[in-house]
Design an enzyme around this catalytic site. Structure first.
Site, mmCIF file in Angstrom:
data_model
loop_
_atom_site.group_PDB
_atom_site.id
_atom_site.type_symbol
_atom_site.label_atom_id
_atom_site.label_comp_id
_atom_site.label_asym_id
_atom_site.label_seq_id
_atom_site.Cartn_x
_atom_site.Cartn_y
_atom_site.Cartn_z
ATOM 1 N N ASP A 140 2.252 -33.315 -0.661
ATOM 2 C CA ASP A 140 2.145 -32.251 0.331
ATOM 3 C C ASP A 140 3.205 -32.357 1.417
ATOM 4 O O ASP A 140 3.909 -33.361 1.536
ATOM 5 C CB ASP A 140 0.736 -32.244 0.948
ATOM 6 C CG ASP A 140 0.210 -33.652 1.248
ATOM 7 O OD1 ASP A 140 1.023 -34.585 1.317
ATOM 8 O OD2 ASP A 140 -1.013 -33.807 1.386
ATOM 9 N N ASN A 147 -12.816 -36.126 5.633
ATOM 10 C CA ASN A 147 -13.670 -35.016 5.183
ATOM 11 C C ASN A 147 -13.642 -34.857 3.658
ATOM 12 O O ASN A 147 -14.120 -33.864 3.129
ATOM 13 C CB ASN A 147 -13.268 -33.699 5.864
ATOM 14 C CG ASN A 147 -11.866 -33.228 5.481
ATOM 15 O OD1 ASN A 147 -11.198 -33.854 4.653
ATOM 16 N ND2 ASN A 147 -11.419 -32.145 6.077
ATOM 17 N N HIS A 183 -10.859 -34.685 1.712
ATOM 18 C CA HIS A 183 -9.725 -33.986 1.100
ATOM 19 C C HIS A 183 -8.848 -34.958 0.305
ATOM 20 O O HIS A 183 -8.782 -36.144 0.604
ATOM 21 C CB HIS A 183 -8.914 -33.177 2.125
ATOM 22 C CG HIS A 183 -8.116 -33.968 3.110
ATOM 23 N ND1 HIS A 183 -8.031 -33.646 4.447
ATOM 24 C CD2 HIS A 183 -7.315 -35.065 2.963
ATOM 25 C CE1 HIS A 183 -7.242 -34.494 5.058
ATOM 26 N NE2 HIS A 183 -6.783 -35.372 4.195
ATOM 27 N N GLU A 210 -8.384 -29.070 1.358
ATOM 28 C CA GLU A 210 -9.495 -29.204 2.297
ATOM 29 C C GLU A 210 -10.812 -28.757 1.651
ATOM 30 O O GLU A 210 -10.789 -28.064 0.617
ATOM 31 C CB GLU A 210 -9.206 -28.353 3.534
ATOM 32 C CG GLU A 210 -7.991 -28.824 4.349
ATOM 33 C CD GLU A 210 -8.289 -30.045 5.238
ATOM 34 O OE1 GLU A 210 -9.077 -30.925 4.840
ATOM 35 O OE2 GLU A 210 -7.713 -30.121 6.337
#
Ligand code: F6R
Length: 244
Positions: A67, A134, A136, A141
């Protein structure tokens, strides 16, 4: 999932290093999927040291990063392109023509299409991952479809906060709000996956990934569908696992 629980970050990095170097030596033309963030820092340091000391060569290795922040030029010190050069590539004998990081500038449509094509042409042999607090993976996400390919995404507030704590000198206003990321489908197409998770703040995500039912609200749970995943987890990140 092959779950390896180790004492701490150092041991996790050493184990990941063994797997990475075995991959590079057994196939010197490997395609490696690479991650940024704080987790692989020690692993990358071990790879640099090993290259210097033992001459492990990366001349035929191709790399594909997960990314990039949208809006940061590759030369920006907080860009993932810069991170990779600074923490790994600059000290290896890798051919920079074989290094690929998604572009965080210009036409999103063109870049995502080009990156997907690149991944189709270069199947990844070993994909390195960290995990967000979280859940990811890459910047996929919670809520991202398991069928997603490279795409543009809005970062969750918790991700922006996590990343401001570790990078951007703690300045939340400087963290980009969007990124370009490989999708979950791209990640699942890798032949092997190696995920490192360390620290108490990863414990909830790790439990969800390993023990809960697969669901899009916990993107890393998609890895349950992959048949060659190694998870290297330190005791703190493994603390909520019930089946050890
Ligand atoms: C980085 C990436 C992210 C990180 C994750 C964990 O390229 O894709 O998924 O792996 O945000 O970040 P750290 O390692 O900083 O806790």
């Amino acid at each position: 999932m092959n779950v390896i629980i180790v004492k701490d970050y150092e041991e996790a990095s050493q184990k990941a290093f063994e797997i990475m170097v075995e991959q590079v030596k057994s196939n010197p033309n490997s395609a490696l999927g690479l991650a940024t963030g704080s987790t692989p820092l020690r692993l990358y340091e071990l790879m640099r040291e090993d290259h210097k000391k033992n001459g492990t060569t990366y001349k035929g290795i191709r790399t594909f990063n997960l990314d990039e922040y949208y809006g940061l030029a590759p030369t920006h010190p907080q860009s993932y392109h810069y991170f990779m050069c600074h923490n790994l590539f600059d000290e290896l004998d890798i051919d920079m023509n074989n290094v690929h990081v998604p572009k965080g500038e210009g036409s999103i449509e063109e870049e995502t299409e080009a990156y997907n094509k690149l991944l189709e042409e270069n199947p990844i042999d070993l994909q390195l991952l960290g995990i967000g607090s979280n859940g990811h993976i890459g910047f996929n996400e919670p809520g991202t479809s398991f069928d997603s390919t490279t795409h543009y995404i809005q970062l969750k507030e918790s991700t922006i906060q996590d990343n401001a704590r570790l990078f951007f000198n703690g300045n939340i206003d400087e963290v980009p709000t969007h990124a370009v990321t490989m999708g979950i489908k791209n990640i699942l197409q890798a032949k092997k996956v190696l995920l490192i998770a360390c620290g108490e703040n990863k414990a909830i995500a790790v439990k969800g990934m390993v023990e809960d039912e697969k669901n899009v609200e916990l993107p890393a749970s998609a890895l349950q569908d992959h048949d060659d995943v190694t998870l290297i987890i330190d005791e703190a990140a493994a603390s909520l696992l019930t089946k050890k």
